[in-house]
Write an enzyme that holds these catalytic residues in place. Sequence first.
Site, PDB file in Angstrom:
ATOM      1  N   GLY A 121       0.821  -1.212   0.000  1.00  0.00           N
ATOM      2  CA  GLY A 121       0.000   0.000   0.000  1.00  0.00           C
ATOM      3  C   GLY A 121       0.851   1.256   0.000  1.00  0.00           C
ATOM      4  O   GLY A 121       2.077   1.205  -0.144  1.00  0.00           O
TER       5      GLY A 121
ATOM      6  N   ASN B 281      -2.975  -8.645   0.094  1.00  0.00           N
ATOM      7  CA  ASN B 281      -3.953  -9.254  -0.825  1.00  0.00           C
ATOM      8  C   ASN B 281      -4.291  -8.318  -1.988  1.00  0.00           C
ATOM      9  O   ASN B 281      -5.181  -8.603  -2.774  1.00  0.00           O
ATOM     10  CB  ASN B 281      -5.233  -9.668  -0.081  1.00  0.00           C
ATOM     11  CG  ASN B 281      -6.029  -8.464   0.395  1.00  0.00           C
ATOM     12  OD1 ASN B 281      -5.582  -7.329   0.294  1.00  0.00           O
ATOM     13  ND2 ASN B 281      -7.221  -8.711   0.915  1.00  0.00           N
TER      14      ASN B 281
ATOM     15  N   VAL C 187      -4.835 -11.089   5.393  1.00  0.00           N
ATOM     16  CA  VAL C 187      -4.376 -11.050   6.784  1.00  0.00           C
ATOM     17  C   VAL C 187      -5.399 -11.674   7.737  1.00  0.00           C
ATOM     18  O   VAL C 187      -5.069 -11.968   8.895  1.00  0.00           O
ATOM     19  CB  VAL C 187      -4.011  -9.595   7.176  1.00  0.00           C
ATOM     20  CG1 VAL C 187      -5.276  -8.780   7.469  1.00  0.00           C
ATOM     21  CG2 VAL C 187      -3.059  -9.533   8.336  1.00  0.00           C
TER      22      VAL C 187
ATOM     23  N   LEU D  99       0.044  -3.085   8.772  1.00  0.00           N
ATOM     24  CA  LEU D  99      -0.529  -1.973   7.998  1.00  0.00           C
ATOM     25  C   LEU D  99      -1.711  -2.438   7.152  1.00  0.00           C
ATOM     26  O   LEU D  99      -2.278  -1.650   6.391  1.00  0.00           O
ATOM     27  CB  LEU D  99       0.543  -1.390   7.053  1.00  0.00           C
ATOM     28  CG  LEU D  99       1.507  -0.329   7.589  1.00  0.00           C
ATOM     29  CD1 LEU D  99       2.286  -0.821   8.784  1.00  0.00           C
ATOM     30  CD2 LEU D  99       2.467   0.116   6.498  1.00  0.00           C
TER      31      LEU D  99
ATOM     32  N   ALA E 132      -0.599  -0.090  12.899  1.00  0.00           N
ATOM     33  CA  ALA E 132      -0.912   1.187  12.254  1.00  0.00           C
ATOM     34  C   ALA E 132      -2.325   1.568  12.661  1.00  0.00           C
ATOM     35  O   ALA E 132      -3.295   1.203  12.008  1.00  0.00           O
ATOM     36  CB  ALA E 132      -0.800   1.057  10.741  1.00  0.00           C
TER      37      ALA E 132
ATOM     38  N   TYR F   7     -14.354   1.234  10.273  1.00  0.00           N
ATOM     39  CA  TYR F   7     -12.920   1.562  10.307  1.00  0.00           C
ATOM     40  C   TYR F   7     -12.524   2.047  11.704  1.00  0.00           C
ATOM     41  O   TYR F   7     -11.609   1.502  12.320  1.00  0.00           O
ATOM     42  CB  TYR F   7     -12.633   2.641   9.266  1.00  0.00           C
ATOM     43  CG  TYR F   7     -11.177   3.023   9.121  1.00  0.00           C
ATOM     44  CD1 TYR F   7     -10.278   2.164   8.496  1.00  0.00           C
ATOM     45  CD2 TYR F   7     -10.705   4.249   9.588  1.00  0.00           C
ATOM     46  CE1 TYR F   7      -8.936   2.526   8.341  1.00  0.00           C
ATOM     47  CE2 TYR F   7      -9.376   4.616   9.437  1.00  0.00           C
ATOM     48  CZ  TYR F   7      -8.490   3.753   8.807  1.00  0.00           C
ATOM     49  OH  TYR F   7      -7.168   4.111   8.657  1.00  0.00           O
TER      50      TYR F   7
ATOM     51  N   THR G 190      -1.861  10.849   5.752  1.00  0.00           N
ATOM     52  CA  THR G 190      -0.543  10.694   5.126  1.00  0.00           C
ATOM     53  C   THR G 190      -0.728  10.536   3.622  1.00  0.00           C
ATOM     54  O   THR G 190      -1.658   9.860   3.177  1.00  0.00           O
ATOM     55  CB  THR G 190       0.159   9.463   5.733  1.00  0.00           C
ATOM     56  OG1 THR G 190       0.338   9.702   7.140  1.00  0.00           O
ATOM     57  CG2 THR G 190       1.499   9.208   5.094  1.00  0.00           C
TER      58      THR G 190
HETATM   59  P1  NAD Z   1      -3.459   1.580   1.521  1.00  0.00           P
HETATM   60  O1  NAD Z   1      -4.880   1.272   1.265  1.00  0.00           O
HETATM   61  O2  NAD Z   1      -2.683   2.260   0.462  1.00  0.00           O
HETATM   62  O3  NAD Z   1      -2.662   0.268   1.940  1.00  0.00           O
HETATM   63  C1  NAD Z   1      -3.249  -0.776   2.673  1.00  0.00           C
HETATM   64  C2  NAD Z   1      -2.655  -2.080   2.175  1.00  0.00           C
HETATM   65  O4  NAD Z   1      -3.252  -3.159   2.907  1.00  0.00           O
HETATM   66  C3  NAD Z   1      -2.954  -2.331   0.699  1.00  0.00           C
HETATM   67  O5  NAD Z   1      -1.807  -2.805   0.038  1.00  0.00           O
HETATM   68  C4  NAD Z   1      -4.055  -3.394   0.732  1.00  0.00           C
HETATM   69  O6  NAD Z   1      -4.085  -4.190  -0.423  1.00  0.00           O
HETATM   70  C5  NAD Z   1      -3.668  -4.160   1.987  1.00  0.00           C
HETATM   71  N1  NAD Z   1      -4.803  -4.881   2.569  1.00  0.00           N
HETATM   72  C6  NAD Z   1      -6.055  -4.428   2.818  1.00  0.00           C
HETATM   73  N2  NAD Z   1      -6.812  -5.383   3.348  1.00  0.00           N
HETATM   74  C7  NAD Z   1      -6.021  -6.486   3.446  1.00  0.00           C
HETATM   75  C8  NAD Z   1      -6.237  -7.819   3.901  1.00  0.00           C
HETATM   76  N3  NAD Z   1      -7.411  -8.223   4.389  1.00  0.00           N
HETATM   77  N4  NAD Z   1      -5.194  -8.701   3.832  1.00  0.00           N
HETATM   78  C9  NAD Z   1      -3.986  -8.332   3.342  1.00  0.00           C
HETATM   79  N5  NAD Z   1      -3.734  -7.077   2.889  1.00  0.00           N
HETATM   80  C10 NAD Z   1      -4.743  -6.177   2.946  1.00  0.00           C
HETATM   81  O7  NAD Z   1      -3.427   2.444   2.867  1.00  0.00           O
HETATM   82  P2  NAD Z   1      -2.220   3.223   3.544  1.00  0.00           P
HETATM   83  O8  NAD Z   1      -2.520   4.664   3.460  1.00  0.00           O
HETATM   84  O9  NAD Z   1      -0.915   2.714   3.072  1.00  0.00           O
HETATM   85  O10 NAD Z   1      -2.445   2.792   5.062  1.00  0.00           O
HETATM   86  C11 NAD Z   1      -1.679   1.752   5.656  1.00  0.00           C
HETATM   87  C12 NAD Z   1      -2.143   1.566   7.095  1.00  0.00           C
HETATM   88  O11 NAD Z   1      -1.994   2.792   7.819  1.00  0.00           O
HETATM   89  C13 NAD Z   1      -3.618   1.161   7.199  1.00  0.00           C
HETATM   90  O12 NAD Z   1      -3.761   0.232   8.239  1.00  0.00           O
HETATM   91  C14 NAD Z   1      -4.309   2.449   7.569  1.00  0.00           C
HETATM   92  O13 NAD Z   1      -5.482   2.223   8.314  1.00  0.00           O
HETATM   93  C15 NAD Z   1      -3.245   3.161   8.385  1.00  0.00           C
HETATM   94  N6  NAD Z   1      -3.422   4.616   8.323  1.00  0.00           N
HETATM   95  C16 NAD Z   1      -3.162   5.297   7.169  1.00  0.00           C
HETATM   96  C17 NAD Z   1      -3.393   6.670   7.147  1.00  0.00           C
HETATM   97  C18 NAD Z   1      -3.135   7.482   5.907  1.00  0.00           C
HETATM   98  O14 NAD Z   1      -3.522   8.666   5.882  1.00  0.00           O
HETATM   99  N7  NAD Z   1      -2.479   6.996   4.875  1.00  0.00           N
HETATM  100  C19 NAD Z   1      -3.876   7.332   8.275  1.00  0.00           C
HETATM  101  C20 NAD Z   1      -4.151   6.578   9.412  1.00  0.00           C
HETATM  102  C21 NAD Z   1      -3.900   5.223   9.449  1.00  0.00           C
END
Ligand code: NAD
Length: 322
Positions: free
Chosen positions: A14, A36, A61, A75, A116, A147, A177
């Site tokens: 991600g 996934n 996951v 994450l 995360a 969420y 982010t």
């Molecule tokens: P993203 O959606 O780009 O990445 C999430 C990744 O998790 C993706 O590659 C997705 O395919 C994978 N994923 C989702 N469900 C899955 C599952 N059941 N099994 C395996 N893989 C799975 O999001 P991101 O911005 O990179 O965020 C990463 C983490 O940080 C997340 O947990 C998110 O909640 C947390 N977060 C992000 C932000 C932000 O602003 N980017 C803010 C707060 C928290």
Amino acid sequence: MSDGKRILVAGGAGLIGQHLCRRLLADGQYVICLDNFFTSHERNIAEFLPNENFELIRRDVTEPIELAVDETYNLACPASPVHYQHNPIRTLQTSIDGSLHLLRNALRTNTPILQASTSEVYGDPDVSPQSETYLGSVNPIGPRACYDEGKRCAETLFFDFQRMHNLPIRVARIFNTYGPGQHPHDGRVVSNFILQALANKPITVYGDGTRTRSFCYVTDLVDALVLLMENPDNFSGPVNLGNPDEISIRRLAETIISLTGSTSEMVHQDLPADDPKQRRPDITLAEQTLHWKPTTSLTEGLTKTIDYFRRLDLSNFPPPVR
Ligand code: NAD
Ligand code: UDP
């Protein structure tokens, strides 16, 4: 082959995950990316595949896992409101079952595990800035609850594993982010506005544009995650990680229009339900414990992100599988 640590990054393809994998590989670690690809694309990690210190596990996951690891970053979870609301029950399962399986694996190996978490645990906050002592204002039955409550429950699981089993945990409350590598169909505000501006299409501002957020550039955030994982005092948090520079969504749109030289104009659309009015992290705790604060200005980070999207061949990115 690396003689560094074996580090599991769940959700490693991600937005944040791919930058974390890059950083850990550069540090000489052996990285196992589990994903996934629900909200990402294999292209995000294609550059790592030839690296003998990188391993990809295409897997959900929510399935139990037994893996020899030295550290785990969890994450794996859709982060964009559009994606996490698509199948809210799956989102809850991802946060809760996913955390449980990774915690059990960390316990089996007695190794540190980082969650995360998110500023969404504060819901639509009554206080600003939000510090870790604020307990939040979350609607438990609204469309964002899958969420918010999933992440809150995951925090509970992490701290119960610490209390019951003395497991070394880390909980990072991440604020908005952004950066290169975000999926073009992600649906979050920065990528939406940049893609609309680059195509000279209307910029979709939800509501009157007075909502605020505080945007952190992704590599600043990754620095903080690694510092938190590696902190020698076993400080577990929860700790806010983000950039305290708060900006209205209207001002963000104006900035992106200006940086892209776009002819786009703003159009106003309905606000999504329970959309938080304001969000700004108090990062005092991160500054004190991790000696960290973000260093990338919004203009600098947006310029790099715009450059990424300008070069992206959008035909390679079909909408995520739903
Ligand atoms: P993203 O959606 O780009 O990445 C999430 C990744 O998790 C993706 O590659 C997705 O395919 C994978 N994923 C989702 N469900 C899955 C599952 N059941 N099994 C395996 N893989 C799975 O999001 P991101 O911005 O990179 O965020 C990463 C983490 O940080 C997340 O947990 C998110 O909640 C947390 N977060 C992000 C932000 C932000 O602003 N980017 C803010 C707060 C928290
Ligand atoms: N937003 C917007 N236009 C968009 C996408 C989002 O005005 O095309 C707004 C949204 O209503 C929210 C803010 O931008 O007030 C941040 O939304 P995002 O989905 O990026 O993340 P959130 O912080 O809400 O999880």
